[in-house]
Design a protein around this motif. Structure first.
Motif: not given
Length: 548
Positions: A82, A84, A94, A345, A349-351, A376, A415
């Motif tokens: 994923y 961010h 990350n 979630d 965040d994005c997978s 975001q 984060p």
């Protein structure tokens, strides 16, 4: 969108080659940490609490489907599956391994992307309105000017080592969706009495430890002078900005301490030396870049009666249509917000799977373009009205159809302590707890627009200072506590929030937000919005609700 020429591609390819050699020498012990630090920062590489963090530039929030697929591939191969998306319209990985970062940069270069100037005391990624080019209320598309600024500022020899980092935002609408007044420089495309287009120039905004709302130092600047005027501002700042104290080094401190009027005089004097140099933007220069941003080949379309019927009969789709879909300047099309704020979630965040799904939808139900937002989320800018139900179903399958855009749960959050080495307190866990207390979307809809923004430290990456409700994590003897502010906004009526009172403990922060919102529901008049209620009554009723 802009396409690299041979010079652009050579620059990023050479940067990859150079950084690969620098990283290999560091890993071999030939460079010390102090020697390597400025080299990695110039390439967007930070050392966080548990692993390196690589920040990828997404100029003015614009991505092609090919680029988004590449980000998904990198997330899957080099990270933990994923990425961010940040308030700077960038993307962060990350968990990359240090030795693989040059490989990631090489992958990025293959799709005309890089991490140059995403960190360090330089001009950072220029941001813009996420609806640029498709918004019905804009005077013109601001992205060509963003691209001109990008080309001017990339590896600028005079501004590579400024007193502190420097951020520029551009918008073309009266409704400010780019938060230009909290940037070092904010440009708003305006029209004068003669019907001519130009820029209102705001200077000295910024968040972080000392939040400041920017000041307009020029009401109208002709487009031909945009670069020379920006250069004049940067020269004044580079020469007079403080370098002895990083907490007082931002341009906002210089403007505040000198006074906006005096600062403007310095800029005008410097500009007199520059306005007729090769920094002048001739009409053909602007037109050349504008050609890259011509509208796509829209087909004549009408709104679909079938879609309206589906929205009326299927509540999930109807909610999504009402909150995540807005008007488009082209009849028969809509702008779709892809929410990265599912309740469980981390915001932003994005997978890899989700990125690939959005890229596919951009190709099949658009023109292969995606936007990132400073809130975001992601944007599909050109969805035919008749395709909306299909798009919703596809997003829902991968957890991207939460119908909460503009509501309390559409919160901004950095984060925090989960990743960042600078953070004093966590953000992601608090976000989940707040979402659990407001799990009824109907209640959120009744409450109306509430912009909740949360940062894990004073650096303010979550824009807490300009949240309708702002949350700031602080450290008290090794424990996580949180300060609350109310009444802030980053819109055209920008204002800093007021501190509610003493900080509250980790276990009390989510219940405190519940109390604030409950008090708002009690004292609002009719459908009055939260921000308007705070402005009408002040913060006293909310302080009483939290502290008794």
């Amino acid at each position: 969108m802009y396409q690299y020429d041979a010079i652009d591609q050579t620059i990023v390819d050479e940067r990859v080659r150079q950084f690969r050699d620098q990283t290999q020498r560091f890993l071999a012990g030939e460079l010390t940490e102090d020697q390597y630090r400025p080299l990695r920062l110039q390439n967007g590489l930070y050392i966080q609490r548990f692993a390196p963090m690589l920040r990828i530039a997404i100029p003015y929030g614009l991505l092609s489907s090919r680029q988004l697929r590449k980000l998904a591939s990198i997330a899957r191969e080099y990270d933990r599956g994923y990425g961010h998306f940040t308030t700077r319209q960038n993307l962060q990985f990350n968990w990359p391994r240090l030795e693989t970062v040059p490989d990631i940069l090489e992958e990025l270069a293959s799709v005309q992307m890089h991490a140059i100037q995403t960190s360090g005391n330089c001009i950072r990624n220029t941001t813009s309105d996420q609806y640029a080019g498709v918004a019905a209320d804009e005077l013109e598309d601001p992205r060509p000017y963003c691209e001109i600024i990008r080309q001017w500022s990339t590896l600028h020899p005079e501004f590579a080592y400024l007193p502190r980092k420097f951020k520029i935002a551009v918008t073309a609408s009266a409704t400010d969706r780019a938060a230009i007044r909290v940037h070092d420089i904010g440009l708003q495309i305006v029209e004068n009495a003669q019907g001519e287009r130009g820029f209102a120039v705001f200077v000295g905004g910024g968040l972080g430890r000392t939040p400041v709302i920017g000041t307009c130092i020029r009401d109208f600047l002709e487009p031909v002078h945009m670069l020379s005027y920006l250069e004049a501002i940067l020269r004044v700042y580079n020469r007079l900005g403080r370098r002895d104290n990083k907490y007082k080094a931002r341009i906002k401190i210089l403007v505040r301490e000198s006074g906006a009027e005096r600062f403007a005089e310095w800029v005008e004097a410097e500009w007199d030396k520059l306005r007729d140099t090769d920094l002048r933007l001739e009409p053909e220069d602007i037109a050349h870049i504008q050609d890259f941003f011509q509208p796509p080949a829209y087909e004549p379309r009408r709104d679909s009666d079938a879609v309206a019927a589906q929205a009326a009969s299927e509540s999930g789709f109807g909610r999504w249509m009402a909150h995540n879909v807005i008007a488009h300047k082209q009849p028969g099309y809509r702008i779709v917000t892809v929410s990265l704020k599912a309740p469980d979630d981390a915001p932003g965040d994005c997978s890899a799977e989700q990125m690939e799904r959005v890229a596919d939808l951009a190709d099949t139900h658009g023109f292969g373009e995606i936007r990132t937002t400073h809130e975001q989320n992601l944007i599909l800018p050109d969805v035919p009205h008749e395709d909306l139900y299909t798009v919703w179903k596809a997003l829902d399958e991968v957890g991207l159809a939460t119908p909460n855009h503009g509501t309390l749960s559409d919160m901004i959050a950095c984060p925090g302590l989960d990743f960042c080495s600078l953070a004093n307190a966590g953000s992601i866990g608090v976000a989940r707890e707040i979402n659990a207390l407001f799990d009824d979307l109907d209640e959120q809809y009744d409450l109306g627009e509430i912009k909740l923004k949360m940062s894990g430290c004073m650096n303010g990456c979550g824009h807490h200072s300009v949240g309708h409700i702002g949350i700031l994590g602080v450290d008290k003897k090794g424990e996580e506590w949180y300060q609350i502010t109310l009444g802030g906004t980053a819109a055209e009526d920008a204002e800093l929030g007021q501190r509610l009172g003493a900080s509250v403990s980790r276990q009390d922060i989510a219940p405190a937000i519940r109390k604030i919102v409950d008090r708002y529901a009690e004292v609002r008049e009719g459908d009055e919005l939260f921000l308007d209620t705070v402005r009408r009554l002040g913060i006293t009723p909310f302080r009483e609700a939290v502290y008794g």
